[in-house]
Design an enzyme around this catalytic site. Structure first.
Site, PDB file in Angstrom:
ATOM      1  N   GLU A 175       0.859  -1.190   0.000  1.00 33.94           N
ATOM      2  CA  GLU A 175       0.000   0.000   0.000  1.00 33.94           C
ATOM      3  C   GLU A 175       0.895   1.240   0.000  1.00 33.94           C
ATOM      4  O   GLU A 175       1.837   1.320   0.781  1.00 33.94           O
ATOM      5  CB  GLU A 175      -0.875  -0.014   1.257  1.00 33.94           C
ATOM      6  N   LYS A 185     -21.182  -6.617   4.273  1.00 31.40           N
ATOM      7  CA  LYS A 185     -20.407  -6.206   3.088  1.00 31.40           C
ATOM      8  C   LYS A 185     -20.255  -7.393   2.131  1.00 31.40           C
ATOM      9  O   LYS A 185     -20.340  -7.239   0.919  1.00 31.40           O
ATOM     10  CB  LYS A 185     -19.023  -5.686   3.513  1.00 31.40           C
TER      11      LYS A 185
HETATM   12  P1  FAD Z   1     -17.588   0.809   7.767  1.00 32.46           P
HETATM   13  O1  FAD Z   1     -17.475  -0.619   7.433  1.00 32.46           O
HETATM   14  O2  FAD Z   1     -18.694   1.584   7.154  1.00 32.46           O
HETATM   15  O3  FAD Z   1     -17.664   0.910   9.359  1.00 32.46           O
HETATM   16  C1  FAD Z   1     -17.607   2.163  10.035  1.00 32.46           C
HETATM   17  C2  FAD Z   1     -18.228   2.022  11.411  1.00 32.46           C
HETATM   18  O4  FAD Z   1     -19.649   1.935  11.302  1.00 32.46           O
HETATM   19  C3  FAD Z   1     -17.823   0.772  12.170  1.00 32.46           C
HETATM   20  O5  FAD Z   1     -17.762   1.084  13.522  1.00 32.46           O
HETATM   21  C4  FAD Z   1     -18.916  -0.235  11.888  1.00 32.46           C
HETATM   22  O6  FAD Z   1     -19.042  -1.183  12.932  1.00 32.46           O
HETATM   23  C5  FAD Z   1     -20.131   0.667  11.778  1.00 32.46           C
HETATM   24  N1  FAD Z   1     -21.089   0.231  10.759  1.00 32.46           N
HETATM   25  C6  FAD Z   1     -20.808  -0.290   9.539  1.00 32.46           C
HETATM   26  N2  FAD Z   1     -21.948  -0.485   8.839  1.00 32.46           N
HETATM   27  C7  FAD Z   1     -22.947  -0.062   9.642  1.00 32.46           C
HETATM   28  C8  FAD Z   1     -24.351   0.008   9.480  1.00 32.46           C
HETATM   29  N3  FAD Z   1     -24.951  -0.404   8.345  1.00 32.46           N
HETATM   30  N4  FAD Z   1     -25.088   0.519  10.513  1.00 32.46           N
HETATM   31  C9  FAD Z   1     -24.499   0.949  11.660  1.00 32.46           C
HETATM   32  N5  FAD Z   1     -23.163   0.898  11.859  1.00 32.46           N
HETATM   33  C10 FAD Z   1     -22.420   0.403  10.856  1.00 32.46           C
HETATM   34  N6  FAD Z   1      -9.440   5.761   5.089  1.00 32.46           N
HETATM   35  C11 FAD Z   1      -9.346   6.788   4.203  1.00 32.46           C
HETATM   36  O7  FAD Z   1      -9.932   7.832   4.421  1.00 32.46           O
HETATM   37  N7  FAD Z   1      -8.591   6.648   3.053  1.00 32.46           N
HETATM   38  C12 FAD Z   1      -7.928   5.487   2.749  1.00 32.46           C
HETATM   39  O8  FAD Z   1      -7.275   5.382   1.713  1.00 32.46           O
HETATM   40  C13 FAD Z   1      -8.006   4.395   3.672  1.00 32.46           C
HETATM   41  N8  FAD Z   1      -7.395   3.215   3.413  1.00 32.46           N
HETATM   42  C14 FAD Z   1      -7.599   2.145   4.262  1.00 32.46           C
HETATM   43  C15 FAD Z   1      -7.031   0.906   3.937  1.00 32.46           C
HETATM   44  C16 FAD Z   1      -7.265  -0.219   4.734  1.00 32.46           C
HETATM   45  C17 FAD Z   1      -6.657  -1.547   4.349  1.00 32.46           C
HETATM   46  C18 FAD Z   1      -8.086  -0.094   5.892  1.00 32.46           C
HETATM   47  C19 FAD Z   1      -8.379  -1.279   6.742  1.00 32.46           C
HETATM   48  C20 FAD Z   1      -8.627   1.131   6.234  1.00 32.46           C
HETATM   49  C21 FAD Z   1      -8.400   2.269   5.428  1.00 32.46           C
HETATM   50  N9  FAD Z   1      -8.947   3.516   5.728  1.00 32.46           N
HETATM   51  C22 FAD Z   1      -8.809   4.574   4.844  1.00 32.46           C
HETATM   52  C23 FAD Z   1      -9.612   3.732   7.018  1.00 32.46           C
HETATM   53  C24 FAD Z   1     -11.124   3.574   6.972  1.00 32.46           C
HETATM   54  O9  FAD Z   1     -11.690   4.454   6.048  1.00 32.46           O
HETATM   55  C25 FAD Z   1     -11.585   3.882   8.389  1.00 32.46           C
HETATM   56  O10 FAD Z   1     -11.232   2.849   9.275  1.00 32.46           O
HETATM   57  C26 FAD Z   1     -13.039   4.281   8.535  1.00 32.46           C
HETATM   58  O11 FAD Z   1     -13.189   4.924   9.805  1.00 32.46           O
HETATM   59  C27 FAD Z   1     -14.004   3.101   8.480  1.00 32.46           C
HETATM   60  O12 FAD Z   1     -14.059   2.567   7.219  1.00 32.46           O
HETATM   61  P2  FAD Z   1     -14.816   1.173   6.956  1.00 32.46           P
HETATM   62  O13 FAD Z   1     -14.851   0.989   5.501  1.00 32.46           O
HETATM   63  O14 FAD Z   1     -14.277   0.122   7.830  1.00 32.46           O
HETATM   64  O15 FAD Z   1     -16.271   1.616   7.484  1.00 32.46           O
END
Ligand code: FAD
Length: 308
Positions: free
Chosen positions: A16, A168
């Site tokens: 990455e 997801k």
């Molecule tokens: P989600 O899966 O949407 O989860 C977010 C929160 O909401 C969690 O607490 C989850 O339990 C909760 N949740 C999920 N779905 C629901 C629902 N339907 N109802 C209620 N609660 C729910 N961030 C960036 O900004 N840019 C990047 O390039 C970036 N790269 C990353 C690369 C990797 C490999 C990883 C693991 C993370 C990266 N992140 C990046 C960080 C990520 O965007 C953050 O961790 C963000 O806060 C959560 O993203 P997520 O996709 O896990 O969110």
């Protein structure tokens, strides 16, 4: 070739990088013999590039991804977030990725910029983004999603977080890329738990190389709420720079010696993590390369992720 085809045959490894923020960073990234060249020489199965959510650099990972696609030596994976993005905007940007040979995406909610309480876009969670991409683009994209082995910092419980990971999968994700997790025992518990919860997706484990004390503490605690297990905490204590890693007052030579000694022990810790995860049967190792190729080159070679 798609990531989903590779993991059917063998374990993969990937890197990455982040979008360079300065002209000097761009030079280092794109020049011949620069970061992308050096990382590609190691023959990773894919290189992903982060997406700056909100702020000035939002969505500017296209240049990096185009460069990787044009090189034709590895798969470019675009990180993409919900922050500030509307349905129409997402459709247009994703079409641009496709036109530029980028058909792998890491679909994320995104890190909220400081002071924001909502995504400021049409979607609030990654589940919705995955569903939208799958419905709008069919199978044109291979979609990865984030997994949080310690539970996402805002999740009400690890169980709730795992249920959303399953959602997801149900919405069309193809594989999981995990958040950094220094705690190998917690990773193992999470890996068992997601399988019990019916998450069958391939899992590519995000490994943050332990190279620098300040960066290690910062990565664990500034956003992610990750535990520092005792073994790692002891390495940090053994090489602590007094009185404060961020504002040291020891003499230069002593600081250099401690930093080098920390990096050596940190590398050894990272290698043990890679060994452990491979032994658990994960589908891939995703090294957060942090645009530093010397350290990851050593890790890749010493861990045996590429064969001599
Ligand atoms: P989600 O899966 O949407 O989860 C977010 C929160 O909401 C969690 O607490 C989850 O339990 C909760 N949740 C999920 N779905 C629901 C629902 N339907 N109802 C209620 N609660 C729910 N961030 C960036 O900004 N840019 C990047 O390039 C970036 N790269 C990353 C690369 C990797 C490999 C990883 C693991 C993370 C990266 N992140 C990046 C960080 C990520 O965007 C953050 O961790 C963000 O806060 C959560 O993203 P997520 O996709 O896990 O969110």
């Amino acid at each position: 070739m798609r990531v989903t085809d590779i993991v059917k045959k063998r374990m993969l490894f990937s890197f990455e990088v982040f979008t360079p923020k300065t002209p000097a960073g761009e030079e280092k990234m794109f020049r011949e013999g620069g970061v992308l060249d050096k990382l590609t020489e190691l023959q990773p199965d894919f290189i992903s590039c982060t997406y700056g959510a909100g702020g000035q650099r939002a969505g500017n990972n296209l240049e990096v991804l185009k460069h990787i696609a044009l090189g034709g030596r590895t798969i470019p994976v675009a990180h993409y977030t919900c922050i500030g993005n509307t349905r129409e905007g997402i459709k247009a940007e994703l079409e641009t990725y496709l036109e530029n040979g980028v058909d792998h995406i890491l679909a994320l909610r995104g890190d909220m910029p400081y002071g924001m309480k909502d995504t400021g876009g049409d979607f609030h969670y990654a589940t919705e983004l995955v569903k939208y991409i799958r419905t709008t683009f069919g199978d044109q994209f291979t979609i990865s999603v984030a997994g949080s082995p310690e539970g996402h910092i805002a999740s009400r419980s690890l169980e709730a977080d795992i249920a959303f990971l399953k959602a997801k999968q149900d919405n069309g994700a193809d594989y999981v890329t995990t958040q950094l997790c220094y705690d190998m025992e917690q990773f193992e518990r999470w890996f068992d738990a997601i399988r019990k919860a019916g998450v069958t997706l391939p899992v590519v484990v995000g490994v943050m190389p332990v190279l620098d004390i300040g960066a290690t503490i910062n990565m664990a605690l500034s956003r992610n709420g990750c535990a520092l297990p005792r073994e790692l905490a002891r390495i940090i204590s053994r090489h602590w720079i007094f009185p404060n890693v961020y504002a040291p007052n020891e003499d230069e030579a002593e600081i250099r010696r401690k930093k080098d000694a920390f990096t050596e022990e940190g590398m050894a810790y990272t290698l043990r993590q890679i060994d452990k995860y491979r032994a658990l049967g994960v589908n891939g190792i995703h090294l957060y390369a942090l645009n530093k190729y010397e350290a990851v080159t050593r890790l890749v070679k010493e861990s045996g992720l590429i064969y001599p």
